[in-house]
Every structure is written in C-alpha cells, then in structure tokens.
Design a protein around this motif. Sequence first.
Motif, short mmCIF file in Angstrom:
data_model
loop_
_atom_site.label_atom_id
_atom_site.label_comp_id
_atom_site.label_asym_id
_atom_site.label_seq_id
_atom_site.Cartn_x
_atom_site.Cartn_y
_atom_site.Cartn_z
N UNK A 148 0.84 -1.20 0.00
CA UNK A 148 0.00 0.00 0.00
C UNK A 148 0.87 1.25 0.00
N UNK A 149 0.49 2.22 -0.82
CA UNK A 149 1.25 3.48 -0.91
C UNK A 149 0.81 4.40 0.23
N UNK A 150 1.68 4.71 1.19
CA UNK A 150 1.26 5.52 2.34
C UNK A 150 1.25 7.01 2.03
N UNK A 151 0.44 7.71 2.80
CA UNK A 151 0.40 9.18 2.75
C UNK A 151 1.25 9.70 3.90
N UNK A 152 2.29 10.48 3.59
CA UNK A 152 3.23 10.97 4.59
C UNK A 152 2.86 12.38 5.03
N UNK A 153 2.85 12.61 6.34
CA UNK A 153 2.52 13.92 6.91
C UNK A 153 3.66 14.33 7.84
N UNK A 154 4.25 15.51 7.59
CA UNK A 154 5.33 16.04 8.42
C UNK A 154 4.79 17.28 9.13
N UNK A 155 4.63 17.17 10.45
CA UNK A 155 4.05 18.26 11.24
C UNK A 155 5.16 19.02 11.95
N UNK A 156 5.06 20.34 11.88
CA UNK A 156 6.04 21.19 12.55
C UNK A 156 6.92 21.93 11.57
N UNK A 157 7.19 23.22 11.83
CA UNK A 157 8.05 23.99 10.91
C UNK A 157 9.51 23.63 11.00
#
Length: 319
Positions: free
Chosen positions: A139-148
């Motif tokens: 499965x192709x994951x959705x990547x989320x990077x939180x924080x500046x």
Amino acid sequence: MSVIQRVVKPTTRKGKKVLLSREPQVIEGPKRTLFLQGRKASVKVRNLLNDLYDIKKPDARKLSKKNDITIFENVVPLEELCRKNETPLFVFGSHNKKRPDNIVFGRMYDYSLLDMIELGIESYNGFHEFSNSKISLGTKPCLIFSGPEWEQTDELKHLKSIFVDMFHREYVENVRLQGLEHVISFTFADGKILLRSYKVLLKKSGCSTPRIELDEIGPRIDFAIRRNKLPSEDLMKEASRKPKELKKTVKKNIIVDGLGTTHGRIHIGKQNVGKLQTRKMKGLKKTTQEKTLDKLRKRKSMDSEDHEIRKKIKRTDFY
C-alpha cells in the motif's frame, strides 16, 4: 596506479534486459531498502526492524545474521552489502552501553554513502500491541510532516528526504480516494521525532464525500536525534541533478496559473470585420431595397471617379 574496471557485456537477451534495468532511469521506481543489525541488537531494535520491513515490503531486503560493522567508523562493508543486494537505502540497528537501542537511516549514491542520521529509540509499541486490522501489502502511504522545524535545519531536511525516499513507491498522476488506506505521521516536538501510523476508515456521511476516521495500527515510535553524517554541497547537487528529459522547457506566450490551468496568448494580424463570412441565413439576407441602394451607391461612386479622371485629363498639358 589506475584501476581498470571490467565492462560486462550481455550474451543473452535476458542479460541485456537486466543490465538496462540497473542503469539510471529517467523516472525512478520504488527504492529498495536493506534492513540489517550490527554486532549486538536488543529485542526492541529487532522488533522495530521487522515492523519497518513489513511496511516497506516487497521493496526491501532483510539480513537475519549479525554483522560486525561500526557504521560511523568504517562504512565500506555496508557499501559492499548495499551493492551486492542492489539497495540504495539502508536501516541499521545496533545496541551498546553508550548508545542503547540505536537506529541509523541512510542513503547511497552510486553505492557510496550519501548521508545517514542516527536515532535513538525512546519508546516503542509494535504491530503486535495493536489488535486492529492491518493494511494490505504494497500500500502506498500518505506521509505527513508536522512542525516547521522540518525545513529549518539541515539535519531534519535530510531526515525528511530519507523518509520520503524510503516510503515512496510507484509514481502516479492520479490518486483514487479508496486507495488512501495508510497514513504515516512524523511530528517534531520537544526535540523528539514522533512516528505514528494510522489506517484510514471511510464512513458514511450522508453526502458524496465520506467521513474520514483514523485508526492507529502501529508502530508507535519516539525517536531522539543522535549523530549524523551529511554530504557536501557538491555531492548533494550531483545526487539531486535532474535529467534533461524531466527539465521543463519554457514556451513563449503560455502561462500556467496556480490552479494548473494553462493560458495561451495568440498574436494575429488586423482583420477586416466587414469582409468576414457569416452564416447564410434568411434573416441575414439583404432585402430588394437594400440591394437597389447598393447598386445606386456603386453607380454614383463610378460616376464620381469618371468625372475626376476627366478633370485631370483636361488639366494635363500636352507638348
């Protein structure tokens, strides 16, 4: 002393196809990752390597045996293993008294070390501690990077790029809503990197857009940043160079706005609107009165032109 490299020439059609697949491609596919452990690895490190290997499959290779490698002192054995297994990415796990529960994420460029970052495992909850249903293989994951902070320091920029390369799969132009099954979140808070993994659940909402819920499936990891080895500017520029086929050529009088709509400008000459051919309809035809008036105007214009010509002839002196 110069070393002459042996050029391998294919003898069969299948061998030629294999050699062509190993050459640099214009559009790269998913990068394979090598998972291995050092001289000593704790149970936490081994379980984490297994969980990351399960997420990365089938584009991964895991070595079960221990390897006598000190990665920051001598990286040559690791480069040989990556070359042998054809894996440009690697995840190295180790454990010792000075640096317990240690994980190193790194990349290779032309099977030479490009960059690597060492992380320490502060807390860990694996797949087996979550009783929820897991995602399907590949499965192709959705990547989320939180924080500046991910864009403020070179260390976090490289770590973000490593994570993107590791969990990236095939290149796609369109994404189906039902295909978004897996979400991996990376959050930087209080000097730690928090990794969370969720399964996307699509619920009924009474409208065309479904209601989305996130169900944590593991692993849940808290990392602490330790050592790193970053590349030089010239090496990074060479590694991130794009081929000529992917470079966008600037076309004149064509503009693409922020929404992706293409606007073009066409330059044409001056047009005589009175001579444009319109649609032949009964309502647009001239009446008999309009036709007679046009004939009279033409006769008057011809008579006036003849009169002017006669005047000019009379004024002309012949010698």
